[in-house]
Each structure stands twice: as C-alpha cells, then as structure tokens.
Design a protein around this motif. Sequence first.
Motif, PDB file in Angstrom:
ATOM      1  N   GLY A   1     -11.543 -44.700  21.525  1.00 53.25           N
ATOM      2  CA  GLY A   1     -10.106 -44.736  21.319  1.00 53.25           C
ATOM      3  C   GLY A   1      -9.395 -45.921  21.936  1.00 53.25           C
ATOM      4  O   GLY A   1      -8.157 -45.997  21.886  1.00 53.25           O
ATOM      5  N   ASN A   2     -10.129 -46.872  22.514  1.00 55.93           N
ATOM      6  CA  ASN A   2      -9.513 -48.070  23.089  1.00 55.93           C
ATOM      7  C   ASN A   2      -9.176 -49.058  21.974  1.00 55.93           C
ATOM      8  O   ASN A   2     -10.028 -49.360  21.136  1.00 55.93           O
ATOM      9  CB  ASN A   2     -10.457 -48.728  24.101  1.00 55.93           C
ATOM     10  CG  ASN A   2     -10.825 -47.798  25.232  1.00 55.93           C
ATOM     11  OD1 ASN A   2      -9.984 -47.442  26.042  1.00 55.93           O
ATOM     12  ND2 ASN A   2     -12.089 -47.384  25.282  1.00 55.93           N
TER      13      ASN A   2
ATOM     14  N   ALA B   1     -18.821 -55.643  18.955  1.00 55.48           N
ATOM     15  CA  ALA B   1     -18.905 -54.996  20.261  1.00 55.48           C
ATOM     16  C   ALA B   1     -17.884 -53.879  20.385  1.00 55.48           C
ATOM     17  O   ALA B   1     -18.162 -52.817  20.956  1.00 55.48           O
ATOM     18  CB  ALA B   1     -18.694 -56.034  21.370  1.00 55.48           C
ATOM     19  N   VAL B   2     -16.692 -54.109  19.831  1.00 56.32           N
ATOM     20  CA  VAL B   2     -15.664 -53.068  19.841  1.00 56.32           C
ATOM     21  C   VAL B   2     -16.086 -51.906  18.941  1.00 56.32           C
ATOM     22  O   VAL B   2     -16.056 -50.731  19.349  1.00 56.32           O
ATOM     23  CB  VAL B   2     -14.306 -53.632  19.372  1.00 56.32           C
ATOM     24  CG1 VAL B   2     -13.292 -52.507  19.195  1.00 56.32           C
ATOM     25  CG2 VAL B   2     -13.776 -54.656  20.362  1.00 56.32           C
TER      26      VAL B   2
ATOM     27  N   ASP C   1     -17.228 -48.909  30.753  1.00 54.67           N
ATOM     28  CA  ASP C   1     -15.950 -48.633  31.401  1.00 54.67           C
ATOM     29  C   ASP C   1     -15.621 -49.714  32.430  1.00 54.67           C
ATOM     30  O   ASP C   1     -14.472 -50.163  32.529  1.00 54.67           O
ATOM     31  CB  ASP C   1     -15.985 -47.271  32.097  1.00 54.67           C
ATOM     32  CG  ASP C   1     -15.990 -46.106  31.117  1.00 54.67           C
ATOM     33  OD1 ASP C   1     -15.648 -46.316  29.936  1.00 54.67           O
ATOM     34  OD2 ASP C   1     -16.331 -44.979  31.538  1.00 54.67           O
ATOM     35  N   ALA C   2     -16.615 -50.142  33.194  1.00 54.69           N
ATOM     36  CA  ALA C   2     -16.402 -51.168  34.219  1.00 54.69           C
ATOM     37  C   ALA C   2     -16.006 -52.496  33.582  1.00 54.69           C
ATOM     38  O   ALA C   2     -15.134 -53.211  34.099  1.00 54.69           O
ATOM     39  CB  ALA C   2     -17.665 -51.337  35.066  1.00 54.69           C
ATOM     40  N   GLU C   3     -16.625 -52.829  32.447  1.00 54.60           N
ATOM     41  CA  GLU C   3     -16.289 -54.084  31.759  1.00 54.60           C
ATOM     42  C   GLU C   3     -14.903 -54.001  31.141  1.00 54.60           C
ATOM     43  O   GLU C   3     -14.131 -54.975  31.192  1.00 54.60           O
ATOM     44  CB  GLU C   3     -17.348 -54.390  30.702  1.00 54.60           C
ATOM     45  CG  GLU C   3     -18.685 -54.794  31.312  1.00 54.60           C
ATOM     46  CD  GLU C   3     -19.820 -54.796  30.305  1.00 54.60           C
ATOM     47  OE1 GLU C   3     -20.807 -55.514  30.543  1.00 54.60           O
ATOM     48  OE2 GLU C   3     -19.734 -54.075  29.284  1.00 54.60           O
ATOM     49  N   ARG C   4     -14.572 -52.857  30.566  1.00 53.53           N
ATOM     50  CA  ARG C   4     -13.231 -52.704  29.987  1.00 53.53           C
ATOM     51  C   ARG C   4     -12.148 -52.794  31.056  1.00 53.53           C
ATOM     52  O   ARG C   4     -11.047 -53.282  30.800  1.00 53.53           O
ATOM     53  CB  ARG C   4     -13.117 -51.381  29.230  1.00 53.53           C
ATOM     54  CG  ARG C   4     -13.715 -51.396  27.841  1.00 53.53           C
ATOM     55  CD  ARG C   4     -13.255 -50.190  27.029  1.00 53.53           C
ATOM     56  NE  ARG C   4     -13.669 -48.934  27.647  1.00 53.53           N
ATOM     57  CZ  ARG C   4     -14.845 -48.355  27.450  1.00 53.53           C
ATOM     58  NH1 ARG C   4     -15.734 -48.914  26.644  1.00 53.53           N
ATOM     59  NH2 ARG C   4     -15.151 -47.209  28.044  1.00 53.53           N
TER      60      ARG C   4
ATOM     61  N   LEU D   1      -4.725 -55.501  29.763  1.00 47.12           N
ATOM     62  CA  LEU D   1      -4.006 -54.813  28.696  1.00 47.12           C
ATOM     63  C   LEU D   1      -2.700 -55.524  28.385  1.00 47.12           C
ATOM     64  O   LEU D   1      -2.012 -56.024  29.280  1.00 47.12           O
ATOM     65  CB  LEU D   1      -3.694 -53.374  29.101  1.00 47.12           C
ATOM     66  CG  LEU D   1      -4.847 -52.369  29.150  1.00 47.12           C
ATOM     67  CD1 LEU D   1      -4.387 -51.096  29.845  1.00 47.12           C
ATOM     68  CD2 LEU D   1      -5.350 -52.067  27.752  1.00 47.12           C
ATOM     69  N   LEU D   2      -2.338 -55.539  27.107  1.00 45.74           N
ATOM     70  CA  LEU D   2      -0.997 -55.951  26.708  1.00 45.74           C
ATOM     71  C   LEU D   2      -0.015 -54.833  27.047  1.00 45.74           C
ATOM     72  O   LEU D   2      -0.413 -53.696  27.328  1.00 45.74           O
ATOM     73  CB  LEU D   2      -0.963 -56.233  25.207  1.00 45.74           C
ATOM     74  CG  LEU D   2      -1.835 -57.385  24.688  1.00 45.74           C
ATOM     75  CD1 LEU D   2      -1.818 -57.400  23.164  1.00 45.74           C
ATOM     76  CD2 LEU D   2      -1.363 -58.718  25.247  1.00 45.74           C
ATOM     77  N   SER D   3       1.263 -55.145  26.998  1.00 49.62           N
ATOM     78  CA  SER D   3       2.277 -54.116  27.253  1.00 49.62           C
ATOM     79  C   SER D   3       2.208 -53.005  26.213  1.00 49.62           C
ATOM     80  O   SER D   3       2.646 -51.884  26.462  1.00 49.62           O
ATOM     81  CB  SER D   3       3.677 -54.743  27.259  1.00 49.62           C
ATOM     82  OG  SER D   3       3.949 -55.364  26.008  1.00 49.62           O
ATOM     83  N   THR D   4       1.632 -53.308  25.051  1.00 46.06           N
ATOM     84  CA  THR D   4       1.480 -52.316  23.981  1.00 46.06           C
ATOM     85  C   THR D   4       0.160 -51.553  24.073  1.00 46.06           C
ATOM     86  O   THR D   4      -0.203 -50.817  23.150  1.00 46.06           O
ATOM     87  CB  THR D   4       1.582 -53.004  22.609  1.00 46.06           C
ATOM     88  OG1 THR D   4       0.697 -54.138  22.587  1.00 46.06           O
ATOM     89  CG2 THR D   4       3.009 -53.475  22.338  1.00 46.06           C
ATOM     90  N   GLU D   5      -0.576 -51.791  25.184  1.00 43.69           N
ATOM     91  CA  GLU D   5      -1.797 -51.053  25.518  1.00 43.69           C
ATOM     92  C   GLU D   5      -3.045 -51.518  24.776  1.00 43.69           C
ATOM     93  O   GLU D   5      -4.114 -50.946  24.963  1.00 43.69           O
ATOM     94  CB  GLU D   5      -1.616 -49.537  25.314  1.00 43.69           C
ATOM     95  CG  GLU D   5      -0.558 -48.906  26.203  1.00 43.69           C
ATOM     96  CD  GLU D   5      -0.872 -49.057  27.687  1.00 43.69           C
ATOM     97  OE1 GLU D   5      -1.998 -48.737  28.086  1.00 43.69           O
ATOM     98  OE2 GLU D   5       0.005 -49.514  28.430  1.00 43.69           O
TER      99      GLU D   5
END
Length: 221
Positions: free
Chosen positions: A72-73, A100-101, A108-111, A116-120
């Motif tokens: 969901g990212n 990769a996406v 999780d550690a790499e993400r 993040l942008l302000s829009t997530e």
Amino acid sequence: MKNLHLVFTNYEGFGWSIHSPQLPGLAAGRTTSTDIVNDTPEILRFAGASTDDVGAPNVYVHEEHARTDPYGNEYLIRMYGPPNGDASDREHLAGLAAGAVDDGIWTDAERAKQPLLSTEERLIIVALPTDTLGWIRDQMDSDDSATLIVAAPGVGANAVWNVPYSVPGFESNLGRDLVELGLSDTSTVDEMLRALLAADAAVPSKALPESTAFRRELTSV
C-alpha cells in the motif's frame, strides 16, 4: 523564465496530469497521454508560461508514473525524456525502480530512508551522473524531497545508488549538508556521490531485478 520543467504524471487507470514548479498555478488533467500532449500548448498559454513550445531548448519534459507496492505504499517514478530523443539509460533505471515497487522489493528499513512528499508518496527521480544538482532541484517543488536512483555499476548488475535529496540547502537525510561538502547547483550527481562517499556517508545501494515495468509513453511530445 530561464528553464521550464513540465512533469506529466500517469495515474494508471485514472488519466494524466501536468504540473510545473515554475508555474505554481498550473494544474491540468486529461484522460489519455495523447489528449494531454495535444492540449499542452493551450494549457501553457492559459498558465501564463513564457513559451508554449514544448520542444524549446529551455523546456524539460519529465514523465512520471504513479505506482503502489503490495503493502500500500505509494510511489512516483520520474524520468526525464527529451522529445524525440534517446532516453534509454533513464528508461532502464525507471523500469528497475518501477519493478521494485510493483514487487515490493524494498524492505521496511529501506523504505524508511526514502523521504515522503507532503502528499505521502515517495518520489523516485532517475538521475544520470552528468545531471547537475540545480537541474534536479528545479524540477522539484520548494518543499519536495526525493530519492535519486543512480546506476552503481561497480556494485553489481542492475545495482543502483539510492540518494535522499531535498530542495532546501541541498540537504539530504544522509546526515550531510551538500553545501558543506563543497557542492553547489552546478555540481553533478557524480561529484555529489564522490563527495558523500569521501565523507564516509552511508549511501545505500541495492541490486534490483531486471524489469521493464516503466514504459515511456511521451516519446513525441
């Protein structure tokens, strides 16, 4: 206006949008890439741009694809693609990042190291060693942060450097101020990497599976 960066974003299944850091009031959308390309001159005139010629030397066209990983990212994968020009190196890197996406390759550690942008969303910008930091900065909004994807051939096949990069002061979340490293807006990505590595910054790298998940559509804007 010295340079004009146009970012065309493909929201798969929901159409295309166009925006530009140099034209804050510019916001337009169309159903297909053909529609938004055909309407771009009119859109630019309405936005008060200094030119409506997308092929002008000072206009840079960036193609961006919205993707969501299995967890969901949300991501935005961006590459520069000169109209009617060769962008195969950038498209290859964009394909690796998009794949990769899609496959949820990043941990999780790499993400957590991908700003993040302000829009997530997480903005991934494909960069070449010869790109200048100022040119990359100029395609970003004033409060944007991104992860630069740069080929790392000495690390392994399809390996990339992942370099967090933000607009204010050329700061990155690697804990290094790029200005203090002697870099400026005329410095290249290669010079940035060399400076970071010389300062013992832990620049993340990762080998990504071969992928063509990013298929360039704006080849004749």
